[in-house]
Design a protein around this motif. Structure first.
Motif, PDB file in Angstrom:
ATOM      1  N   CYS A  54     -11.630  18.296 -10.187  1.00 44.68           N
ATOM      2  CA  CYS A  54     -12.917  17.627  -9.920  1.00 44.68           C
ATOM      3  C   CYS A  54     -12.841  16.107  -9.970  1.00 44.68           C
ATOM      4  O   CYS A  54     -13.775  15.435  -9.511  1.00 44.68           O
ATOM      5  CB  CYS A  54     -13.968  18.129 -10.894  1.00 44.68           C
ATOM      6  N   GLY A  55     -11.765  15.548 -10.518  1.00 44.97           N
ATOM      7  CA  GLY A  55     -11.696  14.086 -10.633  1.00 44.97           C
ATOM      8  C   GLY A  55     -12.900  13.583 -11.429  1.00 44.97           C
ATOM      9  O   GLY A  55     -13.305  14.193 -12.424  1.00 44.97           O
ATOM     10  N   ALA A  56     -13.496  12.489 -10.964  1.00 48.78           N
ATOM     11  CA  ALA A  56     -14.631  11.898 -11.678  1.00 48.78           C
ATOM     12  C   ALA A  56     -15.952  12.562 -11.305  1.00 48.78           C
ATOM     13  O   ALA A  56     -17.022  12.041 -11.615  1.00 48.78           O
ATOM     14  CB  ALA A  56     -14.678  10.399 -11.394  1.00 48.78           C
ATOM     15  N   THR A  68     -26.943  26.183 -10.227  1.00 53.86           N
ATOM     16  CA  THR A  68     -27.330  25.887 -11.615  1.00 53.86           C
ATOM     17  C   THR A  68     -26.147  26.013 -12.572  1.00 53.86           C
ATOM     18  O   THR A  68     -26.151  25.410 -13.636  1.00 53.86           O
ATOM     19  CB  THR A  68     -28.451  26.847 -12.085  1.00 53.86           C
ATOM     20  N   ASN A  69     -25.128  26.793 -12.163  1.00 49.40           N
ATOM     21  CA  ASN A  69     -24.002  27.029 -13.067  1.00 49.40           C
ATOM     22  C   ASN A  69     -22.714  26.467 -12.446  1.00 49.40           C
ATOM     23  O   ASN A  69     -22.034  27.138 -11.678  1.00 49.40           O
ATOM     24  CB  ASN A  69     -23.885  28.547 -13.290  1.00 49.40           C
ATOM     25  N   VAL A  70     -22.425  25.207 -12.773  1.00 50.99           N
ATOM     26  CA  VAL A  70     -21.286  24.516 -12.150  1.00 50.99           C
ATOM     27  C   VAL A  70     -20.283  24.093 -13.226  1.00 50.99           C
ATOM     28  O   VAL A  70     -20.662  23.561 -14.268  1.00 50.99           O
ATOM     29  CB  VAL A  70     -21.761  23.270 -11.364  1.00 50.99           C
ATOM     30  N   THR A  71     -19.008  24.341 -12.933  1.00 51.24           N
ATOM     31  CA  THR A  71     -17.934  23.915 -13.835  1.00 51.24           C
ATOM     32  C   THR A  71     -16.985  23.005 -13.062  1.00 51.24           C
ATOM     33  O   THR A  71     -16.699  23.265 -11.888  1.00 51.24           O
ATOM     34  CB  THR A  71     -17.141  25.144 -14.348  1.00 51.24           C
ATOM     35  N   GLY A  72     -16.522  21.964 -13.711  1.00 53.95           N
ATOM     36  CA  GLY A  72     -15.498  21.099 -13.123  1.00 53.95           C
ATOM     37  C   GLY A  72     -14.228  21.257 -13.938  1.00 53.95           C
ATOM     38  O   GLY A  72     -14.283  21.286 -15.173  1.00 53.95           O
ATOM     39  N   LEU A  73     -13.112  21.388 -13.246  1.00 53.60           N
ATOM     40  CA  LEU A  73     -11.812  21.500 -13.951  1.00 53.60           C
ATOM     41  C   LEU A  73     -10.878  20.410 -13.456  1.00 53.60           C
ATOM     42  O   LEU A  73     -10.795  20.159 -12.244  1.00 53.60           O
ATOM     43  CB  LEU A  73     -11.190  22.886 -13.686  1.00 53.60           C
ATOM     44  N   ASP A  74     -10.202  19.762 -14.379  1.00 50.17           N
ATOM     45  CA  ASP A  74      -9.206  18.761 -14.003  1.00 50.17           C
ATOM     46  C   ASP A  74      -8.174  18.666 -15.124  1.00 50.17           C
ATOM     47  O   ASP A  74      -8.494  18.898 -16.289  1.00 50.17           O
ATOM     48  CB  ASP A  74      -9.865  17.396 -13.764  1.00 50.17           C
ATOM     49  N   ALA A  75      -6.958  18.302 -14.754  1.00 51.84           N
ATOM     50  CA  ALA A  75      -5.886  18.189 -15.750  1.00 51.84           C
ATOM     51  C   ALA A  75      -5.927  16.847 -16.469  1.00 51.84           C
ATOM     52  O   ALA A  75      -5.293  16.683 -17.510  1.00 51.84           O
ATOM     53  CB  ALA A  75      -4.533  18.369 -15.072  1.00 51.84           C
ATOM     54  N   SER A  76      -6.660  15.889 -15.910  1.00 55.13           N
ATOM     55  CA  SER A  76      -6.653  14.546 -16.486  1.00 55.13           C
ATOM     56  C   SER A  76      -7.827  14.353 -17.452  1.00 55.13           C
ATOM     57  O   SER A  76      -8.995  14.473 -17.060  1.00 55.13           O
ATOM     58  CB  SER A  76      -6.743  13.504 -15.359  1.00 55.13           C
ATOM     59  N   PRO A  77      -7.514  14.009 -18.724  1.00 55.75           N
ATOM     60  CA  PRO A  77      -8.601  13.781 -19.685  1.00 55.75           C
ATOM     61  C   PRO A  77      -9.517  12.637 -19.258  1.00 55.75           C
ATOM     62  O   PRO A  77     -10.726  12.682 -19.474  1.00 55.75           O
ATOM     63  CB  PRO A  77      -7.880  13.436 -20.986  1.00 55.75           C
ATOM     64  N   ILE A  78      -8.936  11.614 -18.603  1.00 49.57           N
ATOM     65  CA  ILE A  78      -9.764  10.474 -18.171  1.00 49.57           C
ATOM     66  C   ILE A  78     -10.741  10.923 -17.088  1.00 49.57           C
ATOM     67  O   ILE A  78     -11.917  10.563 -17.098  1.00 49.57           O
ATOM     68  CB  ILE A  78      -8.878   9.319 -17.660  1.00 49.57           C
ATOM     69  N   ALA A  79     -10.228  11.746 -16.156  1.00 48.44           N
ATOM     70  CA  ALA A  79     -11.100  12.249 -15.089  1.00 48.44           C
ATOM     71  C   ALA A  79     -12.242  13.059 -15.682  1.00 48.44           C
ATOM     72  O   ALA A  79     -13.411  12.888 -15.303  1.00 48.44           O
ATOM     73  CB  ALA A  79     -10.289  13.092 -14.110  1.00 48.44           C
ATOM     74  N   ILE A  80     -11.911  13.923 -16.645  1.00 45.75           N
ATOM     75  CA  ILE A  80     -12.946  14.772 -17.260  1.00 45.75           C
ATOM     76  C   ILE A  80     -13.985  13.897 -17.980  1.00 45.75           C
ATOM     77  O   ILE A  80     -15.185  14.120 -17.857  1.00 45.75           O
ATOM     78  CB  ILE A  80     -12.299  15.783 -18.248  1.00 45.75           C
ATOM     79  N   GLN A  81     -13.497  12.884 -18.660  1.00 46.61           N
ATOM     80  CA  GLN A  81     -14.413  11.985 -19.376  1.00 46.61           C
ATOM     81  C   GLN A  81     -15.364  11.294 -18.382  1.00 46.61           C
ATOM     82  O   GLN A  81     -16.577  11.224 -18.611  1.00 46.61           O
ATOM     83  CB  GLN A  81     -13.556  10.944 -20.103  1.00 46.61           C
ATOM     84  N   ARG A  82     -14.817  10.832 -17.260  1.00 50.93           N
ATOM     85  CA  ARG A  82     -15.655  10.163 -16.251  1.00 50.93           C
ATOM     86  C   ARG A  82     -16.651  11.148 -15.631  1.00 50.93           C
ATOM     87  O   ARG A  82     -17.817  10.825 -15.423  1.00 50.93           O
ATOM     88  CB  ARG A  82     -14.775   9.570 -15.145  1.00 50.93           C
ATOM     89  N   ALA A  83     -16.149  12.368 -15.341  1.00 52.79           N
ATOM     90  CA  ALA A  83     -17.028  13.373 -14.715  1.00 52.79           C
ATOM     91  C   ALA A  83     -18.192  13.703 -15.646  1.00 52.79           C
ATOM     92  O   ALA A  83     -19.336  13.843 -15.197  1.00 52.79           O
ATOM     93  CB  ALA A  83     -16.220  14.622 -14.378  1.00 52.79           C
ATOM     94  N   LYS A  84     -17.902  13.800 -16.937  1.00 56.02           N
ATOM     95  CA  LYS A  84     -18.974  14.120 -17.897  1.00 56.02           C
ATOM     96  C   LYS A  84     -20.048  13.038 -17.886  1.00 56.02           C
ATOM     97  O   LYS A  84     -21.235  13.317 -17.992  1.00 56.02           O
ATOM     98  CB  LYS A  84     -18.396  14.234 -19.319  1.00 56.02           C
ATOM     99  N   GLN A  85     -19.599  11.793 -17.748  1.00 56.66           N
ATOM    100  CA  GLN A  85     -20.564  10.683 -17.709  1.00 56.66           C
ATOM    101  C   GLN A  85     -21.332  10.676 -16.390  1.00 56.66           C
ATOM    102  O   GLN A  85     -22.541  10.484 -16.362  1.00 56.66           O
ATOM    103  CB  GLN A  85     -19.832   9.344 -17.824  1.00 56.66           C
TER     104      GLN A  85
END
Ligand SMILES: C[S@@+](CC[C@H](N)C(=O)[O-])C[C@H]1O[C@@H](n2cnc3c(N)ncnc32)[C@H](O)[C@@H]1O
Length: 208
Positions: A54-56, A68-85
């Motif tokens: 999912c990247g950012a 309504t039920n969406v999940t993003g998966l990525d191997a990069s912790p930075i990408a996950i952190q950005r996506a969450k924001q």
């Protein structure tokens, strides 16, 4: 091979988004590019959707508008952190796409936007098998990624782009018969639409 611009594009989200928006002009702009995977997609808001790599959260942003039920998966912790924001409405998992921590038949829809070109060929096959495993029967898998141009005029722009921002795996993808790989893993090809002189593909498949 890639240039320093690739590192910058991963380091600075504004740079990645600017380059992506410029490249998206070839398909009519960033908004249209981000929504390509949604074209002709029958929407069931209750469906469980996964944005793979999912990247950012660029495509996740579009998914949460419809599901309504969406999940993003990525191997990069930075990408996950950005996506969450960027897209807090989704759930996120930090993991490798070739070994996903999901049970069998747990998603109705898996999309992956401009990420499969980063995979080695064996990795790509593992990922497709994993997607097949986690899809529900009749579940859909949609890949948006580079494709070998069908219009010779598009060789120069795509070659320049790959040379500046990508590695050997992106060149390999241009030679890869993705529909055949998907079919080998039991996914039935529904359509393959080409854009930007054939240099971008939207490949829709379904678990049969
Ligand atoms: C070019 S970015 C695409 C991001 C986003 N999908 C978009 O539409 O802009 C590729 C993403 O794939 C992720 N990635 C690369 N290899 C991966 C793997 N084996 N498993 C999970 N994520 C991976 C990278 O961390 C990166 O965020």
């Amino acid at each position: 091979m890639a240039t320093i611009l690739r590192d910058w594009s991963y380091r600075y989200q504004w740079f990645y988004d600017t380059i992506s928006a410029l490249a998206a002009l070839s398909v009519g702009g960033d908004k249209r590019f981000r929504q390509l995977f949604l074209k002709d997609l029958p929407i069931n808001p209750e469906a469980k959707a996964l944005d793979l790599c999912c990247g950012a959260g660029q495509a996740t942003q579009e998914l949460v508008k419809h599901f309504t039920n969406v999940t993003g998966l990525d191997a990069s912790p930075i990408a996950i952190q950005r996506a969450k924001q960027n897209v807090p409405q989704a759930n996120y998992v930090e993991a490798f796409a070739e070994k996903m921590p999901f049970s069998d038949r747990s998603f109705d829809l898996v999309i992956t936007n401009t990420a499969m070109h980063e995979m080695e060929s064996e990795q790509l096959q593992q990922i497709i098998q994993e997607v097949h495993r986690i899809l529900t029967p009749e579940g859909q898998f949609i890949i948006v990624d580079f494709h070998r141009p069908t219009n010779p005029l598009f060789w120069l722009p795509i070659s320049t782009f790959l040379w500046l921002f990508e590695t050997e795996t992106a060149w390999q993808l241009l030679k890869t018969d993705l529909p055949q790989l998907l079919s080998k893993s039991g996914l039935k090809i529904e359509s393959c639409q080409l854009y930007a002189g054939g240099s971008l593909q939207v490949l829709r498949s379904r678990k049969s």
